[in-house]
Design a protein around this motif. Structure first.
Motif, PDB file in Angstrom:
ATOM      1  N   ALA A   1       0.632 -13.835   1.025  1.00 33.34           N
ATOM      2  CA  ALA A   1       1.357 -14.629   0.035  1.00 33.34           C
ATOM      3  C   ALA A   1       2.745 -14.094  -0.234  1.00 33.34           C
ATOM      4  O   ALA A   1       3.641 -14.842  -0.629  1.00 33.34           O
ATOM      5  CB  ALA A   1       0.548 -14.677  -1.265  1.00 33.34           C
ATOM      6  N   ASN A   2       2.952 -12.782  -0.064  1.00 33.53           N
ATOM      7  CA  ASN A   2       4.273 -12.193  -0.238  1.00 33.53           C
ATOM      8  C   ASN A   2       4.379 -10.960   0.655  1.00 33.53           C
ATOM      9  O   ASN A   2       3.434 -10.610   1.384  1.00 33.53           O
ATOM     10  CB  ASN A   2       4.547 -11.846  -1.709  1.00 33.53           C
ATOM     11  N   VAL A   3       5.519 -10.263   0.588  1.00 32.01           N
ATOM     12  CA  VAL A   3       5.775  -9.171   1.525  1.00 32.01           C
ATOM     13  C   VAL A   3       4.885  -7.964   1.283  1.00 32.01           C
ATOM     14  O   VAL A   3       4.740  -7.116   2.172  1.00 32.01           O
ATOM     15  CB  VAL A   3       7.260  -8.744   1.484  1.00 32.01           C
ATOM     16  N   VAL A   4       4.272  -7.846   0.101  1.00 29.93           N
ATOM     17  CA  VAL A   4       3.338  -6.734  -0.128  1.00 29.93           C
ATOM     18  C   VAL A   4       2.177  -6.822   0.847  1.00 29.93           C
ATOM     19  O   VAL A   4       1.788  -5.828   1.468  1.00 29.93           O
ATOM     20  CB  VAL A   4       2.829  -6.751  -1.587  1.00 29.93           C
ATOM     21  N   TYR A   5       1.625  -8.030   0.998  1.00 35.51           N
ATOM     22  CA  TYR A   5       0.522  -8.217   1.941  1.00 35.51           C
ATOM     23  C   TYR A   5       0.998  -8.025   3.377  1.00 35.51           C
ATOM     24  O   TYR A   5       0.305  -7.419   4.208  1.00 35.51           O
ATOM     25  CB  TYR A   5      -0.094  -9.606   1.758  1.00 35.51           C
ATOM     26  N   GLY A   6       2.189  -8.562   3.679  1.00 37.37           N
ATOM     27  CA  GLY A   6       2.724  -8.382   5.033  1.00 37.37           C
ATOM     28  C   GLY A   6       2.936  -6.917   5.358  1.00 37.37           C
ATOM     29  O   GLY A   6       2.603  -6.452   6.457  1.00 37.37           O
ATOM     30  N   PHE A   7       3.473  -6.157   4.394  1.00 37.81           N
ATOM     31  CA  PHE A   7       3.686  -4.720   4.578  1.00 37.81           C
ATOM     32  C   PHE A   7       2.347  -4.004   4.776  1.00 37.81           C
ATOM     33  O   PHE A   7       2.213  -3.122   5.625  1.00 37.81           O
ATOM     34  CB  PHE A   7       4.422  -4.171   3.357  1.00 37.81           C
ATOM     35  N   GLY A   8       1.347  -4.387   4.000  1.00 42.11           N
ATOM     36  CA  GLY A   8       0.026  -3.783   4.145  1.00 42.11           C
ATOM     37  C   GLY A   8      -0.570  -4.024   5.511  1.00 42.11           C
ATOM     38  O   GLY A   8      -1.148  -3.113   6.131  1.00 42.11           O
ATOM     39  N   TRP A   9      -0.421  -5.249   6.028  1.00 40.82           N
ATOM     40  CA  TRP A   9      -0.969  -5.549   7.353  1.00 40.82           C
ATOM     41  C   TRP A   9      -0.186  -4.866   8.467  1.00 40.82           C
ATOM     42  O   TRP A   9      -0.722  -4.631   9.556  1.00 40.82           O
ATOM     43  CB  TRP A   9      -1.036  -7.059   7.560  1.00 40.82           C
ATOM     44  N   CYS A  10       1.059  -4.508   8.214  1.00 41.95           N
ATOM     45  CA  CYS A  10       1.798  -3.689   9.181  1.00 41.95           C
ATOM     46  C   CYS A  10       1.107  -2.332   9.355  1.00 41.95           C
ATOM     47  O   CYS A  10       1.003  -1.806  10.468  1.00 41.95           O
ATOM     48  CB  CYS A  10       3.236  -3.476   8.703  1.00 41.95           C
ATOM     49  N   PHE A  11       0.613  -1.773   8.260  1.00 39.20           N
ATOM     50  CA  PHE A  11      -0.096  -0.492   8.340  1.00 39.20           C
ATOM     51  C   PHE A  11      -1.469  -0.654   8.976  1.00 39.20           C
ATOM     52  O   PHE A  11      -1.950   0.265   9.654  1.00 39.20           O
ATOM     53  CB  PHE A  11      -0.205   0.133   6.951  1.00 39.20           C
ATOM     54  N   VAL A  12      -2.108  -1.796   8.774  1.00 35.44           N
ATOM     55  CA  VAL A  12      -3.377  -2.055   9.469  1.00 35.44           C
ATOM     56  C   VAL A  12      -3.149  -2.068  10.980  1.00 35.44           C
ATOM     57  O   VAL A  12      -3.904  -1.463  11.756  1.00 35.44           O
ATOM     58  CB  VAL A  12      -3.995  -3.389   9.011  1.00 35.44           C
ATOM     59  N   ALA A  13      -2.092  -2.760  11.392  1.00 34.65           N
ATOM     60  CA  ALA A  13      -1.754  -2.779  12.819  1.00 34.65           C
ATOM     61  C   ALA A  13      -1.398  -1.386  13.312  1.00 34.65           C
ATOM     62  O   ALA A  13      -1.730  -1.008  14.447  1.00 34.65           O
ATOM     63  CB  ALA A  13      -0.585  -3.743  13.058  1.00 34.65           C
TER      64      ALA A  13
ATOM     65  N   ALA B   1      -3.839   4.364   7.489  1.00 34.91           N
ATOM     66  CA  ALA B   1      -5.021   3.810   6.822  1.00 34.91           C
ATOM     67  C   ALA B   1      -4.909   3.996   5.302  1.00 34.91           C
ATOM     68  O   ALA B   1      -5.240   3.088   4.523  1.00 34.91           O
ATOM     69  CB  ALA B   1      -6.287   4.488   7.346  1.00 34.91           C
ATOM     70  N   TYR B   2      -4.439   5.168   4.889  1.00 36.07           N
ATOM     71  CA  TYR B   2      -4.213   5.436   3.459  1.00 36.07           C
ATOM     72  C   TYR B   2      -3.211   4.440   2.882  1.00 36.07           C
ATOM     73  O   TYR B   2      -3.424   3.871   1.793  1.00 36.07           O
ATOM     74  CB  TYR B   2      -3.718   6.874   3.300  1.00 36.07           C
ATOM     75  N   MET B   3      -2.124   4.198   3.599  1.00 37.84           N
ATOM     76  CA  MET B   3      -1.102   3.270   3.112  1.00 37.84           C
ATOM     77  C   MET B   3      -1.642   1.844   3.049  1.00 37.84           C
ATOM     78  O   MET B   3      -1.351   1.100   2.090  1.00 37.84           O
ATOM     79  CB  MET B   3       0.124   3.332   4.027  1.00 37.84           C
ATOM     80  N   ALA B   4      -2.419   1.443   4.050  1.00 33.81           N
ATOM     81  CA  ALA B   4      -2.976   0.087   4.065  1.00 33.81           C
ATOM     82  C   ALA B   4      -3.914  -0.124   2.879  1.00 33.81           C
ATOM     83  O   ALA B   4      -3.879  -1.171   2.214  1.00 33.81           O
ATOM     84  CB  ALA B   4      -3.708  -0.158   5.379  1.00 33.81           C
ATOM     85  N   VAL B   5      -4.751   0.878   2.604  1.00 31.69           N
ATOM     86  CA  VAL B   5      -5.685   0.772   1.477  1.00 31.69           C
ATOM     87  C   VAL B   5      -4.935   0.673   0.155  1.00 31.69           C
ATOM     88  O   VAL B   5      -5.272  -0.145  -0.717  1.00 31.69           O
ATOM     89  CB  VAL B   5      -6.649   1.984   1.468  1.00 31.69           C
ATOM     90  N   MET B   6      -3.905   1.481  -0.018  1.00 31.56           N
ATOM     91  CA  MET B   6      -3.155   1.474  -1.276  1.00 31.56           C
ATOM     92  C   MET B   6      -2.400   0.155  -1.471  1.00 31.56           C
ATOM     93  O   MET B   6      -2.257  -0.338  -2.593  1.00 31.56           O
ATOM     94  CB  MET B   6      -2.171   2.646  -1.319  1.00 31.56           C
ATOM     95  N   LEU B   7      -1.904  -0.431  -0.390  1.00 33.82           N
ATOM     96  CA  LEU B   7      -1.156  -1.688  -0.495  1.00 33.82           C
ATOM     97  C   LEU B   7      -2.075  -2.881  -0.689  1.00 33.82           C
ATOM     98  O   LEU B   7      -1.783  -3.784  -1.498  1.00 33.82           O
ATOM     99  CB  LEU B   7      -0.304  -1.889   0.764  1.00 33.82           C
ATOM    100  N   LEU B   8      -3.177  -2.924   0.052  1.00 35.04           N
ATOM    101  CA  LEU B   8      -4.029  -4.109   0.053  1.00 35.04           C
ATOM    102  C   LEU B   8      -5.243  -3.988  -0.857  1.00 35.04           C
ATOM    103  O   LEU B   8      -5.831  -5.005  -1.237  1.00 35.04           O
ATOM    104  CB  LEU B   8      -4.505  -4.401   1.490  1.00 35.04           C
ATOM    105  N   GLY B   9      -5.626  -2.768  -1.202  1.00 31.44           N
ATOM    106  CA  GLY B   9      -6.874  -2.588  -1.939  1.00 31.44           C
ATOM    107  C   GLY B   9      -6.723  -2.119  -3.361  1.00 31.44           C
ATOM    108  O   GLY B   9      -7.724  -1.903  -4.054  1.00 31.44           O
ATOM    109  N   THR B  10      -5.499  -1.928  -3.836  1.00 28.97           N
ATOM    110  CA  THR B  10      -5.282  -1.497  -5.226  1.00 28.97           C
ATOM    111  C   THR B  10      -4.246  -2.409  -5.879  1.00 28.97           C
ATOM    112  O   THR B  10      -3.459  -3.068  -5.186  1.00 28.97           O
ATOM    113  CB  THR B  10      -4.777  -0.035  -5.284  1.00 28.97           C
ATOM    114  N   PRO B  11      -4.211  -2.435  -7.214  1.00 32.18           N
ATOM    115  CA  PRO B  11      -3.235  -3.301  -7.907  1.00 32.18           C
ATOM    116  C   PRO B  11      -1.848  -2.683  -8.048  1.00 32.18           C
ATOM    117  O   PRO B  11      -0.952  -3.311  -8.639  1.00 32.18           O
ATOM    118  CB  PRO B  11      -3.874  -3.488  -9.291  1.00 32.18           C
TER     119      PRO B  11
END
Length: 357
Positions: A313-325, A227-237
């Motif tokens: 749009a790019n692998v940053v979002y894909g990586f973030g959604w991997c952590f959501v899953a 959850a921490y990783m997902a927030v940092m990837l998807l919720g911060t710049p």
């Protein structure tokens, strides 16, 4: 079987990739990997079975420590294997395969002369598929929890993480050696924490030998790491703007947190399956459990590849959604642990705090 799988790799042809015969190469390597994987899981199965058979039922604390040590030591050796393999490959591919063969051959005499042939007997009747899936209730539930637990890890570890670490456009752009060192370090640390979980983590907390409530606590805590990783990837710049020092700090801290929490969970899980296994069917029970483990890893690997490649749009979002899953899978594993039929022992956190009597 391990020797056959490794031996097959001597037949690899570089021309398969050069001449567009990629499918041939994939099928060939998959077949070799299949043989090696089956051999590895049979070895793991034998290790857990023997441990159960030689430990008296009343020695639960001893069983917990032995299972944790064996499992953790195995994982640490796997991490060391990353370093040995990388070093050997820098010299020669066939030299690396030869080292593998020698290591397997060196282990065989110990198993042949060091184990008693009275430890177990094969059943007289054949086991049907129907019998295989008729496990005890706790074995079934724990196996399903294991499916989601290891699916949670491989939802980001096997495919997305090394690709992201190597990606020079959206990721960190690290060299192959650095990526291998991080993965090897993760596995070695994971194995060591796993080995010493009973003595260094759970014993001071008065949670040894472990039970359902101990696993429930640590499985719930595990959800916070992805959850921490997902927030940092998807919720911060940080990752979108590619702030490399901050990205490295977030990834390494998240890896460390997940590594420790996952190692404790894996240690407790490995003990509980041996504890819940029927003494007369321990090999079948543990084998079924590791089948669920393999399916969880396969599911996590396939889903993570799809998420990493196609979502966002790019692998940053894909990586973030991997952590959501990964969070969803860890939560599912936690929820399944609740329905295990084992209310003995309660749950304590140190000498002063009792959470469950």
């Amino acid at each position: 079987m391990q020797l056959c799988g490794i031996g097959m790799l001597f037949g690899w042809q570089d021309s398969w990739a050069a001449n567009g015969q990629v499918v041939t190469g994939i099928v060939f390597v998959t077949a070799a990997q299949m043989l090696c994987g089956i051999a590895k899981d049979l070895t793991k199965l034998g290790g857990k079975t023997v441990t159960k058979l030689v430990t008296p039922d009343e020695k639960e604390s001893r069983l917990f420590k032995v299972v944790s040590f064996i499992t953790g030591f195995k994982n640490s050796m796997k991490g060391i294997g990353y370093f040995i393999g990388a070093a050997a490959l820098t010299f020669n591919y066939y030299f690396a395969l030869g080292i593998l063969l020698l290591l397997v051959l060196a282990a065989m005499p110990w198993a042949a002369v060091g184990l008693s042939n009275q430890l177990g007997r094969a059943r007289k009747e054949n086991i049907t598929l129907h019998t295989l899936f008729r496990q005890a209730y706790n074995v079934n539930v724990l196996s399903m929890a294991r499916f989601f637990l290891f699916g949670s890890r491989d939802m980001w570890f096997e495919v997305p993480l090394p690709f992201f670490l190597r990606d020079a456009v959206h990721g960190l752009g690290w060299q192959r050696v650095a990526v291998g060192a991080v993965l090897a370090g993760f596995i070695i640390l994971y194995g060591q924490v796993q080995s010493w979980t009973p003595q260094l983590v759970l014993q001071p907390l008065r949670q040894s030998p472990a039970n359902k409530y101990v696993e429930l606590l640590w499985n719930g805590l595990l959800c916070f790491a992805p959850a921490y990783m997902a927030v940092m990837l998807l919720g911060t710049p940080i990752f979108i703007n590619r702030q490399l020092p901050a990205m490295a700090g977030v990834l390494l801290s998240g890896l460390l947190l997940y590594c420790v929490l996952f190692a404790v969970n894996s240690s407790v899980h490995s003990y509980l399956i041996v504890k819940y296994a029927d003494g007369n069917k321990v090999a079948m029970n543990v084998g079924f459990y590791y089948m669920a483990n393999a399916l969880g890893r396969l599911t996590g690997t396939l889903v993570s590849g799809a998420l990493y490649t196609f979502v966002g749009a790019n692998v940053v979002y894909g990586f973030g959604w991997c952590f959501v899953a990964s969070v969803c899978f860890a939560a599912a594993s936690t929820a399944l642990t609740v329905v295990i039929h084992d209310d003995s022992g309660g749950l304590r956190c140190g000498s002063k705090l009792t959470l469950v009597k």
